[in-house]
Design an enzyme around this catalytic site. Structure first.
Site, mmCIF file in Angstrom:
data_model
loop_
_atom_site.group_PDB
_atom_site.id
_atom_site.type_symbol
_atom_site.label_atom_id
_atom_site.label_comp_id
_atom_site.label_asym_id
_atom_site.label_seq_id
_atom_site.Cartn_x
_atom_site.Cartn_y
_atom_site.Cartn_z
ATOM 1 N N ARG A 176 0.858 -1.190 0.000
ATOM 2 C CA ARG A 176 0.000 0.000 0.000
ATOM 3 C C ARG A 176 0.892 1.238 0.000
ATOM 4 O O ARG A 176 2.090 1.134 0.251
ATOM 5 C CB ARG A 176 -0.971 -0.003 1.175
ATOM 6 C CG ARG A 176 -0.292 -0.120 2.515
ATOM 7 C CD ARG A 176 -1.310 -0.156 3.645
ATOM 8 N NE ARG A 176 -0.656 -0.358 4.918
ATOM 9 C CZ ARG A 176 -1.257 -0.455 6.090
ATOM 10 N NH1 ARG A 176 -2.574 -0.375 6.165
ATOM 11 N NH2 ARG A 176 -0.585 -0.625 7.204
ATOM 12 N N ASN A 194 -5.468 6.941 4.569
ATOM 13 C CA ASN A 194 -5.094 6.223 5.790
ATOM 14 C C ASN A 194 -3.645 6.529 6.114
ATOM 15 O O ASN A 194 -2.751 6.225 5.326
ATOM 16 C CB ASN A 194 -5.260 4.715 5.616
ATOM 17 C CG ASN A 194 -5.115 3.979 6.933
ATOM 18 O OD1 ASN A 194 -5.967 4.108 7.810
ATOM 19 N ND2 ASN A 194 -4.031 3.242 7.094
ATOM 20 N N GLU A 195 -3.441 7.175 7.236
ATOM 21 C CA GLU A 195 -2.077 7.470 7.711
ATOM 22 C C GLU A 195 -1.206 8.045 6.599
ATOM 23 O O GLU A 195 -0.211 7.437 6.163
ATOM 24 C CB GLU A 195 -1.438 6.211 8.306
ATOM 25 C CG GLU A 195 -2.158 5.723 9.543
ATOM 26 C CD GLU A 195 -1.481 4.539 10.228
ATOM 27 O OE1 GLU A 195 -0.696 3.844 9.566
ATOM 28 O OE2 GLU A 195 -1.739 4.314 11.412
ATOM 29 N N GLU A 241 -7.466 4.172 15.845
ATOM 30 C CA GLU A 241 -6.989 2.781 15.871
ATOM 31 C C GLU A 241 -6.130 2.574 17.111
ATOM 32 O O GLU A 241 -5.321 3.423 17.463
ATOM 33 C CB GLU A 241 -6.067 2.487 14.673
ATOM 34 C CG GLU A 241 -6.710 2.443 13.327
ATOM 35 C CD GLU A 241 -5.656 2.161 12.241
ATOM 36 O OE1 GLU A 241 -4.648 1.486 12.527
ATOM 37 O OE2 GLU A 241 -5.849 2.632 11.116
ATOM 38 N N GLU A 268 -1.476 -8.855 7.393
ATOM 39 C CA GLU A 268 -1.740 -8.540 8.798
ATOM 40 C C GLU A 268 -2.553 -9.620 9.505
ATOM 41 O O GLU A 268 -3.271 -9.330 10.454
ATOM 42 C CB GLU A 268 -2.418 -7.168 8.877
ATOM 43 C CG GLU A 268 -1.496 -6.099 8.337
ATOM 44 C CD GLU A 268 -2.009 -4.686 8.514
ATOM 45 O OE1 GLU A 268 -1.232 -3.827 8.954
ATOM 46 O OE2 GLU A 268 -3.186 -4.443 8.204
ATOM 47 N N LYS A 269 -2.410 -10.854 9.046
ATOM 48 C CA LYS A 269 -3.244 -11.914 9.614
ATOM 49 C C LYS A 269 -2.841 -12.288 11.037
ATOM 50 O O LYS A 269 -3.607 -12.915 11.752
ATOM 51 C CB LYS A 269 -3.262 -13.146 8.713
ATOM 52 C CG LYS A 269 -1.918 -13.674 8.305
ATOM 53 C CD LYS A 269 -2.111 -14.857 7.364
ATOM 54 C CE LYS A 269 -0.835 -15.222 6.635
ATOM 55 N NZ LYS A 269 -0.431 -14.188 5.658
ATOM 56 N N PHE A 270 -1.645 -11.874 11.473
ATOM 57 C CA PHE A 270 -1.245 -12.179 12.844
ATOM 58 C C PHE A 270 -1.447 -10.970 13.768
ATOM 59 O O PHE A 270 -0.922 -10.930 14.879
ATOM 60 C CB PHE A 270 0.200 -12.680 12.883
ATOM 61 C CG PHE A 270 0.369 -13.937 12.072
ATOM 62 C CD1 PHE A 270 -0.435 -15.051 12.323
ATOM 63 C CD2 PHE A 270 1.279 -14.003 11.033
ATOM 64 C CE1 PHE A 270 -0.319 -16.206 11.564
ATOM 65 C CE2 PHE A 270 1.413 -15.158 10.269
ATOM 66 C CZ PHE A 270 0.603 -16.266 10.529
ATOM 67 N N HIS A 271 -2.183 -9.985 13.290
ATOM 68 C CA HIS A 271 -2.504 -8.816 14.112
ATOM 69 C C HIS A 271 -3.774 -9.116 14.892
ATOM 70 O O HIS A 271 -4.713 -9.692 14.354
ATOM 71 C CB HIS A 271 -2.737 -7.626 13.164
ATOM 72 C CG HIS A 271 -2.702 -6.294 13.834
ATOM 73 N ND1 HIS A 271 -3.669 -5.875 14.725
ATOM 74 C CD2 HIS A 271 -1.830 -5.260 13.707
ATOM 75 C CE1 HIS A 271 -3.374 -4.641 15.114
ATOM 76 N NE2 HIS A 271 -2.258 -4.237 14.522
HETATM 77 C C1 GLA Z 1 -1.892 1.124 10.917
HETATM 78 C C2 GLA Z 1 -2.853 1.084 9.739
HETATM 79 C C3 GLA Z 1 -3.759 -0.098 9.750
HETATM 80 C C4 GLA Z 1 -3.015 -1.331 10.179
HETATM 81 C C5 GLA Z 1 -2.426 -1.105 11.539
HETATM 82 C C6 GLA Z 1 -1.727 -2.315 12.096
HETATM 83 O O1 GLA Z 1 -2.296 1.898 11.954
HETATM 84 O O2 GLA Z 1 -3.617 2.252 9.629
HETATM 85 O O3 GLA Z 1 -4.283 -0.257 8.448
HETATM 86 O O4 GLA Z 1 -2.021 -1.621 9.272
HETATM 87 O O5 GLA Z 1 -1.474 -0.078 11.438
HETATM 88 O O6 GLA Z 1 -1.186 -2.069 13.365
#
Ligand code: GLA
Length: 677
Positions: A127, A165-166, A323, A371-374
């Site tokens: 991304r 996003n960020e 988040e 991010e499947k282990f988040h």
């Molecule tokens: C960031 C992103 C999310 C995700 C989280 C994981 O904050 O905005 O999409 O990737 O990190 O911690």
């Protein structure tokens, strides 16, 4: 232990609700239904209701699904998601998906790929792989934003727009030719005349005078250090470029979806490269993402710092925690899981310091992808889990804290924070590689936290009069305006505490004339004749019993008095900590790196207040509303703490008989009966 904690003194005005269309404190998170078959959505919504979810962020990375090929759109699935959510009374924070352009975009526009400082064209497949200055990216982002705004402007579930996003999270800087061209245009606006740029950048050093704007490049990796002023401007340009992209989206959303606030999620204190103070002025609502530094002991102090910084850039108003995580993340070296109760303490820590939501990444753990282990609100193992039970318990508790919304956090102390100073301090060839902006700010902040105080982070050029004491860690870059403001603050009775390597350069990274610490020399009443950086591991002792490392200086008194001397090391016998009385106030200077108790001792001597007698790991934050005061107490320790406070406890419903126990690892929120004291 029984301690009297004053809950409040003056009533405060109740602010307008942050999100007029949201009935309570926001609870929920990123919801990515596109990763799941449609029948799962029904389970999602049912479980969201069970957990008390009232707000979800939708569509953040859904561009490729919404616009499967250029100019052809598929909103059917999103229509159905929004309807389901609305029927369940769950409000929607609808994202523009512009952080993840679809694969077709990069195939069509290979020139829009990000180029790193080494000149490498970076690959796609993740991304934010785009160049922020790319006209093709900007046009495509504007088109999908318009489409979304037109379609959903009047949707009853729409509560907030979540732009991108960020911003700058992984593509903060691009060094491609398009970026270089945009950098030159930015420089022309900033300087207008090339002579002024040559002056500001000090280009006579190493014979770098520019005779034509076209000669200026993005500061790519070069055989040796590139002009630091040029680098600093490139960092400013890059932050501004992302901001331009946000403003472009925001303007579209305002035009086509009037009345719905627009936010974008910050990564405050983690993303070094975005000057969030400038950004906060452009968003309708400030929101922040925060992830614990999982392995770091006492990481709740860094959480508190990020929350205070977020509230501060929001000018003291409420903000959204967009988040955080229910347990482990997946991107740190060792992703330590949260202990039972930690999730609650973390969420409440943000809430205490002004957040009006506790949102998570993400609702349901992903089966595929990076991010499947988040962790998630709904883990892979489903509802028969500790995390799910803690999520549901938190949802129920937040519903009892509605009245905190719009109340104001009471700060005891100001701490100066400045992004450009951070950038400049950490460019190459500083006197020591051990100089770190964040390290010094964190150390000073920790001293306030351990004194059970609440800090605001302020701009050195802002109105400082409300703070009896102001801490200035590592303000390496100090403008003349900041210096004048700080001097007026002290003259008018303020107490200022400045750490080493502050006041050194102006906004162009040019050393202030006349000797260090240039901009603050008169105010501090000292001249630093020479920096004396210490060897790795070397320590110096002070005559107050403290010891420092990393840094020492040859300090010459010039009106100030010495409060500590160096006993040994390269500055032995010379002043280490000084005090200068100016007008009605006092300016302190600390010329070595003190940490922990040593720093606290000196700060207290300088006048930093502290609430004695409270257990070491008890975090307390005070809030003021129009009728009541509130005290939020979070016990990070393993022993119960007792507070002598009158009032009602909002989480348990208990009524005070003068004393409240904050259980080990627990949280209590007290509403004071002593309204309008
Ligand atoms: C960031 C992103 C999310 C995700 C989280 C994981 O904050 O905005 O999409 O990737 O990190 O911690």
């Amino acid at each position: 232990m029984s301690i009297v904690v004053p809950v409040h003194s003056e009533p405060a005005d109740q602010a307008e609700p942050l999100l007029p269309r949201l009935a309570g404190i926001g609870f929920g998170g990123d919801y990515n239904p596109e990763q799941w078959p449609e029948q799962t959505w029904y389970d999602d919504v049912r479980l969201m209701r069970e957990a008390g979810v009232n707000l979800v962020s939708v569509g953040i990375f859904a561009w490729a699904l919404l616009e499967p090929s250029p100019g052809s759109y598929d909103f059917g699935w999103l229509d159905r998601v929004l309807e389901l959510l609305h029927d369940a009374d769950i409000a929607v924070d609808l994202a523009t998906p512009t952080a993840a352009p679809p694969p077709w975009f990069f195939r069509r526009h290979p020139e829009a790929r990000l180029v790193d400082r080494d000149g490498r064209v970076l690959g796609v497949g993740g991304r934010q792989a785009f160049c922020p200055s790319s006209p093709a990216y900007r046009a495509a982002a504007a088109r999908i934003t318009e489409q979304l705004a037109v379609r959903y402007a009047g949707h009853p579930a729409l509560t907030l727009w979540h732009s991108h996003n960020e911003y700058g999270g992984v593509n903060a800087h691009c060094y491609c030719e398009t970026s270089a061209e945009a950098f030159r245009a930015w420089l022309r606006r900033r300087y207008r005349h090339l002579d002024d740029l040559n002056d500001a950048w000090g280009t006579s050093f190493w014979g770098q005078q520019y005779g034509d704007w076209a000669e200026i490049e993005a500061p790519r990796v070069a055989p040796t250090v590139v002009n630091p002023a040029q680098q600093l401007d490139f960092l400013r340009f890059s932050s501004d470029t992302h901001l331009d992209n946000f403003v472009a989206e925001r303007n579209i959303l305002h035009r086509l979806s009037p009345g719905v606030p627009v936010t974008t999620n910050f990564m405050i204190a983690n993303c070094k490269w975005i000057d969030y103070r400038r950004w906060a002025a452009e968003v309708d609502v400030v929101s922040n993402d925060h992830y614990l530094q999982a392995e770091q002991p006492d990481n709740h102090i860094e959480l508190a710092m990020a929350a205070d910084l977020t509230r501060s850039v929001a000018d003291g108003r409420g903000w959204l925690l967009m988040e955080h995580s229910t347990s482990a993340v997946n991107w740190q070296p060792r992703n330590v899981a949260k202990q039972p109760g930690e999730l609650r303490r973390n969420s409440m820590g943000h809430l205490a310091r002004g957040a009006e939501s506790a949102l998570f990444f993400q609702w349901r753990a992903s089966r595929s992808g990076a991010e499947k282990f988040h962790s998630a609100m709904l883990p892979h193992s489903g509802t028969a889990t500790r995390v799910w039970r803690e999520v549901c318990a938190l949802g129920a508790e937040l519903a009892r804290l509605d009245e905190l919304r719009g109340t104001q956090v009471v700060a005891d102390v100001g701490v100066v924070w400045d992004w450009p100073s951070w950038w400049a301090l950490e460019l190459e060839w500083r006197p020591s590689v051990d100089l770190s902006y964040l390290e010094r700010v964190s150390a000073f902040y920790e001293a306030t936290w351990r004194g059970h105080l609440t800090a605001d982070f302020v701009d050195a050029e802002a109105d400082l009069s409300r703070y009896p004491i102001l801490l200035v860690p590592s303000l390496y870059l100090t403008t003349a305006a900041a210096a004048t403001n700080l001097a007026a603050y002290v003259r008018d009775g303020g107490t200022l505490v400045v750490s080493y390597f502050s006041g050194i350069v102006d906004e162009n990274d040019t050393v202030h004339a006349g000797g260090h610490p240039g901009a603050l020399r008169d105010l501090l009443g000292v001249t630093v004749e020479e920096f004396l950086p210490l060897r790795e591991g070397e320590r110096v002792s002070l005559d107050g019993g403290e010891s420092g490392d990393v840094w020492a200086e040859h300090v010459v008194l010039d009106g100030a008095e010495a409060m500590r001397h160096y006993l040994d090391g390269p500055a032995a016998g010379g002043p280490a900590v000084t005090r200068h009385r100016v007008g009605n106030g006092t300016a302190w200077y600390i010329s070595t790196r003190l940490t922990g108790d040593d720093l606290s001792v000196v700060l207290r001597e300088a006048g930093l207040p502290h609430r004695d007698g409270l257990p070491e790991n008890l975090e307390i934050v005070r809030r003021l509303g129009p009728a009541h005061g509130y005290l939020i107490a979070i016990n990070h320790g393993d022993r119960d703490a007792t507070l002598a406070v009158d009032g009602d406890e909002l989480l348990t419903g208990a009524r005070s008989s003068g004393e409240f126990v904050v259980p080990a690892g627990g949280v209590r929120v007290l509403r004071s009966q002593r309204a309008r004291m």
